[in-house]
Write an enzyme that holds these catalytic residues in place. Structure first.
Site, short mmCIF file in Angstrom:
data_model
loop_
_atom_site.label_atom_id
_atom_site.label_comp_id
_atom_site.label_asym_id
_atom_site.label_seq_id
_atom_site.Cartn_x
_atom_site.Cartn_y
_atom_site.Cartn_z
N SER A 114 19.19 43.49 44.47
CA SER A 114 19.45 44.85 44.93
C SER A 114 19.57 45.79 43.74
O SER A 114 19.87 45.35 42.62
CB SER A 114 20.77 44.87 45.73
OG SER A 114 21.15 46.19 46.09
N ASP A 144 22.28 35.65 43.13
CA ASP A 144 22.90 36.65 44.00
C ASP A 144 23.59 35.94 45.16
O ASP A 144 23.34 34.76 45.43
CB ASP A 144 21.84 37.65 44.51
CG ASP A 144 22.41 39.03 44.78
OD1 ASP A 144 23.47 39.13 45.42
OD2 ASP A 144 21.79 40.02 44.35
N ASP A 154 27.69 32.76 43.40
CA ASP A 154 28.80 33.72 43.38
C ASP A 154 29.35 33.70 41.96
O ASP A 154 29.99 32.73 41.54
CB ASP A 154 29.87 33.28 44.38
CG ASP A 154 31.08 34.21 44.37
OD1 ASP A 154 31.16 35.10 43.50
OD2 ASP A 154 31.96 34.02 45.24
N TYR A 201 38.01 49.20 38.58
CA TYR A 201 36.61 49.23 38.11
C TYR A 201 36.58 49.56 36.62
O TYR A 201 35.84 48.94 35.84
CB TYR A 201 35.84 50.27 38.93
CG TYR A 201 34.35 50.28 38.68
CD1 TYR A 201 33.52 49.31 39.24
CD2 TYR A 201 33.76 51.27 37.89
CE1 TYR A 201 32.15 49.33 39.02
CE2 TYR A 201 32.39 51.29 37.67
CZ TYR A 201 31.59 50.32 38.23
OH TYR A 201 30.23 50.34 38.00
N LYS A 250 35.07 47.31 33.61
CA LYS A 250 33.89 47.77 32.85
C LYS A 250 34.24 48.14 31.41
O LYS A 250 33.40 48.01 30.51
CB LYS A 250 33.23 48.95 33.57
CG LYS A 250 32.61 48.57 34.92
CD LYS A 250 31.44 47.61 34.77
CE LYS A 250 30.73 47.33 36.08
NZ LYS A 250 29.60 46.40 35.93
N THR A 286 21.34 53.67 44.01
CA THR A 286 21.28 52.27 44.45
C THR A 286 22.11 52.13 45.73
O THR A 286 22.90 53.02 46.07
CB THR A 286 21.89 51.31 43.41
OG1 THR A 286 23.31 51.48 43.41
CG2 THR A 286 21.33 51.54 42.02
P1 NAD Z 1 24.15 46.99 44.33
O1 NAD Z 1 25.29 46.83 45.27
O2 NAD Z 1 22.90 47.64 44.79
O3 NAD Z 1 23.75 45.58 43.70
C1 NAD Z 1 24.72 44.65 43.26
C2 NAD Z 1 24.20 43.26 43.49
O4 NAD Z 1 25.18 42.34 42.98
C3 NAD Z 1 24.01 42.93 44.98
O5 NAD Z 1 22.76 42.29 45.18
C4 NAD Z 1 25.17 42.02 45.29
O6 NAD Z 1 24.88 41.08 46.33
C5 NAD Z 1 25.37 41.32 43.94
N1 NAD Z 1 26.71 40.75 43.82
C6 NAD Z 1 27.89 41.31 44.13
N2 NAD Z 1 28.89 40.46 43.94
C7 NAD Z 1 28.32 39.31 43.48
C8 NAD Z 1 28.83 38.04 43.13
N3 NAD Z 1 30.15 37.76 43.21
N4 NAD Z 1 27.97 37.08 42.70
C9 NAD Z 1 26.63 37.34 42.63
N5 NAD Z 1 26.09 38.52 42.98
C10 NAD Z 1 26.93 39.49 43.40
O7 NAD Z 1 24.78 47.78 43.09
P2 NAD Z 1 24.11 48.43 41.79
O8 NAD Z 1 24.40 49.88 41.84
O9 NAD Z 1 22.72 47.97 41.59
O10 NAD Z 1 25.05 47.82 40.67
C11 NAD Z 1 24.60 46.89 39.71
C12 NAD Z 1 25.54 46.97 38.52
O11 NAD Z 1 25.47 48.27 37.95
C13 NAD Z 1 27.02 46.73 38.88
O12 NAD Z 1 27.62 45.95 37.86
C14 NAD Z 1 27.58 48.13 38.89
O13 NAD Z 1 28.96 48.13 38.62
C15 NAD Z 1 26.77 48.78 37.79
N6 NAD Z 1 26.70 50.24 37.82
C16 NAD Z 1 26.15 50.90 38.88
C17 NAD Z 1 26.10 52.30 38.84
C18 NAD Z 1 25.50 53.12 39.98
O14 NAD Z 1 25.64 54.35 39.97
N7 NAD Z 1 24.85 52.50 40.94
C19 NAD Z 1 26.60 53.00 37.74
C20 NAD Z 1 27.15 52.29 36.68
C21 NAD Z 1 27.18 50.90 36.72
#
Ligand code: NAD
Length: 254
Positions: free
Chosen positions: A15, A36, A51, A154, A158, A189
């Site tokens: 994702s 995932d 996980d 969070y 981070k 996302t």
């Molecule tokens: P998302 O929810 O689209 O994707 C996250 C993915 O991680 C999902 O497929 C989910 O199933 C998987 N996941 C969650 N918990 C898990 C676990 N315990 N074991 C294995 N897989 C697991 O989110 P995203 O926005 O793509 O986020 C990805 C990363 O980017 C995260 O670390 C998030 O904190 C970081 N991030 C996102 C943003 C944003 O604006 N979207 C900004 C800064 C940082």
């Protein structure tokens, strides 16, 4: 490190940003395995259910990659979850179960994945002109540096991941393994898809230029640039259009 022909793990690769990273690495010629909890890996990638917050699950998934491919060259340490909550309210202390859950995935999960993968990378034959054995990229956040009101758990996860990036680069440099991070701002996302449009507008107003959400493929391009550039080590690259979030949004103070 040249990604073509390399074995890459992307956690949370089914994702959002992880999917962007998977697609970039596939296009660059790597074999990519998504770790995932659910969903489907992008076309062309392998999927191992894992996980990251459960060390037995991480151990088994990493062993499965070794059984299939014999080595691991690249780790995009990306899986993460969001969550909000104050440290206390007039009604009582903050929700520690929620705090622990976020730390369990974003910090402890990321750490144990690096531990199990880096251990395996140490056995790799040196590759390329610099004799690299592995590259790890941690997905941090602008909350690593400017956590807003309500983002305690969070931000704790981070900011620790950002701080650990340099420590891990130092731990692993003897083995020719590099560790870097990307700190995205607001990215389009599924994680942020449920946010009210007014809040998204307010968040994007903090961007200097361009005032739009980032795209997963832009994140993938930065990850690939880090992987390809041996001199980048122990570094966090912000991917945020110059945003420096203020203390709170109108939504938090409402
Ligand atoms: P998302 O929810 O689209 O994707 C996250 C993915 O991680 C999902 O497929 C989910 O199933 C998987 N996941 C969650 N918990 C898990 C676990 N315990 N074991 C294995 N897989 C697991 O989110 P995203 O926005 O793509 O986020 C990805 C990363 O980017 C995260 O670390 C998030 O904190 C970081 N991030 C996102 C943003 C944003 O604006 N979207 C900004 C800064 C940082």
């Amino acid at each position: 490190m040249e990604p073509a022909g390399k074995i890459a793990i992307v956690s949370g690769g089914n994702s959002g940003l992880g999917e962007g990273g998977v697609k970039c690495l596939l296009a660059a010629g790597a074999t990519v395995i998504s770790f995932d909890l659910s969903g489907d890996a992008p076309e062309g990638a392998e999927f191992i259910r894992c996980d990251v917050s459960d060390e037995a699950s991480v151990r088994a998934a990493v062993a499965e990659v070794i059984a299939r491919h014999g080595r691991i060259d690249i780790l995009l340490n990306n899986a993460g979850i969001g969550g909000l909550g104050p440290v206390a309210t007039p009604e009582g202390p903050g929700d520690m179960a929620n705090f622990r859950a976020i730390i369990g995935v974003n910090l402890l999960g990321a750490t144990q994945l690096v531990g199990h993968v880096a251990h395996r990378m140490m056995a790799n034959q040196p590759s390329g002109p610099d004799g690299e054995r592995g590259v790890i990229v941690n997905t941090c956040s602008i909350a690593s540096f400017e956590g807003q009101q309500g983002m305690g758990a969070y931000t704790a996860s981070k900011s620790a991941l950002a701080a650990l990036t340099l420590v891990w680069a130092r731990d692993l440099s003897h083995y020719a393994i590099r560790v870097n991070g990307v700190a995205p701002g607001f990215m389009d996302t599924p994680m942020v898809a449920m946010l009210p449009p007014d809040l998204v507008t307010e968040l994007l107003a903090d961007n200097e230029f361009p005032k739009r959400a980032g795209r997963a493929e832009e994140y993938g391009q930065v990850v690939e640039f880090i992987i390809r550039t041996p001199l980048i080590n122990g570094e966090i690259i912000r991917l945020d259009a110059g945003a420096r979030p203020p203390a709170r949004t109108k939504w938090a103070s409402a």
